[in-house]
Scaffold this motif. Structure first.
Motif: not given
Ligand SMILES: [Zn+2]
Length: 446
Positions: A342-369
């Motif tokens: 939020v502070k250095y990249i300009g994300m909203t708190p919601k975007e930051a939380l999505l980067s830790a959750t939804k994007l994590g599914g993509d990173l782990m190669m299990q976006p459906e799980s």
């Protein structure tokens, strides 16, 4: 079948939707139903956990994890831990991540060749608690590169933090060795690092060497992660299709164009906490702000902040985590990255939380799980005492992480009004519990 229903929870489902009050039904290790707007999931005889209006979110993913870093102040000090102690350390640390709400993690390089693989296998076998884990190799580096720790008069391979190679054939051999050990991805150090005395903007690997690594990984169906601070190293990642780009601080416009054109393929885990803490919080270990500035970290943080802002605007996926496990950024404090986003990249708190959750599914190669609260997803859930969208710091406070569930199993609960550790999976819920607070909880929920 193990059936648990969370009632009266404020659900952040990881899809990008606003939070809503509802219920979540967990059957064995999966979420099977989610209700909203006062509807019920018709849980039948499922065990009830009344969330009392608390915030519930998908378990987070740490995108750039070094479990084997042992909170020491140098790479050599990390490496000097003997292997027997080292694997035990990894086991302990993995549990801590889980307790802090990280139910998935991607290994960004192990300090010894098999630490990540052995830990992953033990977690998967249910021998020890830990996040879902993708195991990395040791860092593949080149003579004189980041992770080549040998001294001229002590040319012993065991002193090295990384696997030191020179020339394409040695790259091939290192890659095949780590693949033989069973890694999920290979790691290469494509740029330097100030603290190791090698400029962050150096790019010491040749095209031929990188191409060899990419080819070996591709043949084995594995991804490649790269320590890539310099602009050139980011371009090398895109040119050679190395999916996991760590740092990317100095990516110039051309590098950003290249990343954006391939944004479905690449993930960036900047590890920005490392820059912040090395600059501002390492004084106790002799690295004052002045010293860190001289090394180059003030400038790097400034440039990285601008680079990552542009990256975020271009829709390139940026994920939290990175390089925790050093003395001045101990394991378990990883959620600080969300505040930094939020502070250095300009994300909203919601975007930051999505980067830790939804994007994590993509990173782990299990976006459906992984990474969302929806039917079919793994029951990886975290209940927070308070609203992280109003205050992301809550995620750094173990006391505020009320409950962690991974794979349908309650790993942690620090509240009187929620069933805790003893209430693990398969346990007969009618069996009396010893702790008075827990007895009360069970009476209320039955
Ligand atoms: Zn790293």
């Amino acid at each position: 079948m193990n059936r648990i229903v969370f009632t009266n929870v404020n659900i952040f489902d990881g899809t990008g939707a606003d939070t809503f009050n509802g219920e979540i039904l967990v059957e064995d290790n999966r979420i099977t139903r989610v209700s909203k707007n006062g509807d019920t999931v018709n849980a039948g005889d499922a065990r009830v956990i009344n969330g009392r209006g608390k915030f519930i979110m998908p378990g987070m993913t740490e995108a750039h994890t070094h479990f084997s870093w042992n909170d020491q102040p140098s790479l050599s000090a990390i490496q000097f831990m003997p292997p027997e102690e080292h694997i035990l350390w990894c086991v302990r640390v993995a549990k801590r991540y889980l307790e802090m709400g990280f139910t998935s993690a991607l290994g960004a390089a192990a300090a010894k060749a098999r630490l990540d693989v052995v830990l992953r296998n033990a977690i998967n076998a249910g021998e020890f608690p830990g996040p879902r884990y993708l195991a990395g190799s040791q860092e593949i580096t080149t003579l004189g590169g980041l992770g080549d720790n040998t001294l001229p008069h002590l040319p012993f391979r065991e002193l090295n933090f990384g696997e030191v190679v020179s020339g394409p054939e040695e790259v091939r051999k290192a890659a095949r060795m780590f693949l033989k050990y069973g890694v999920d991805h290979l790691k290469i150090n494509l740029s330097g690092e100030y603290i190791a005395g090698i400029p962050a903007e150096a790019s010491p690997f040749s095209e031929e060497e990188i191409a060899m690594l990419a080819a070996e990984a591709k043949r084995a169906g594995k991804r490649v992660a790269a320590h890539a601070r310099s602009s050139e190293s980011v371009k090398q990642c895109v040119r050679h299709g190395l999916e996991l780009v760590f740092h990317a601080s100095f990516a110039d416009e051309e590098a950003l164009d290249m990343l954006e054109a391939n944004k479905e393929k690449h993930f960036v885990a900047p590890g920005i906490g490392w820059l912040v803490n090395t600059l501002y919080h390492a004084e106790k270990w002799g690295i004052t702000e002045e010293v860190a500035t001289k090394m180059g970290y003030a400038r790097e943080l400034e440039v990285a902040s601008e680079t990552l802002k542009k990256m975020h605007k271009r829709g390139i996926r940026i994920l939290p985590g990175g390089d925790y496990g050093f003395a001045w950024m101990p394991h378990g404090t990883n959620a600080r990255d969300l505040e930094h986003f939020v502070k250095y990249i300009g994300m909203t708190p919601k975007e930051a939380l999505l980067s830790a959750t939804k994007l994590g599914g993509d990173l782990m190669m299990q976006p459906e799980s992984i990474g969302q609260i929806a039917p079919g997803f793994y029951a990886d859930l975290v209940i927070i005492d308070g609203d992280p969208l109003q205050n992301l710091k809550l995620l750094q406070d173990p006391e505020k992480i009320s409950l962690v569930m991974k794979d349908g199993e309650i790993i942690k609960s620090c509240q009187d009004d929620l069933p805790a550790q003893a209430a693990i999976h398969n346990r007969d819920v009618n069996e009396p519990l010893r702790e008075p607070g827990l007895n009360k909880a069970l009476q209320e929920t039955h």
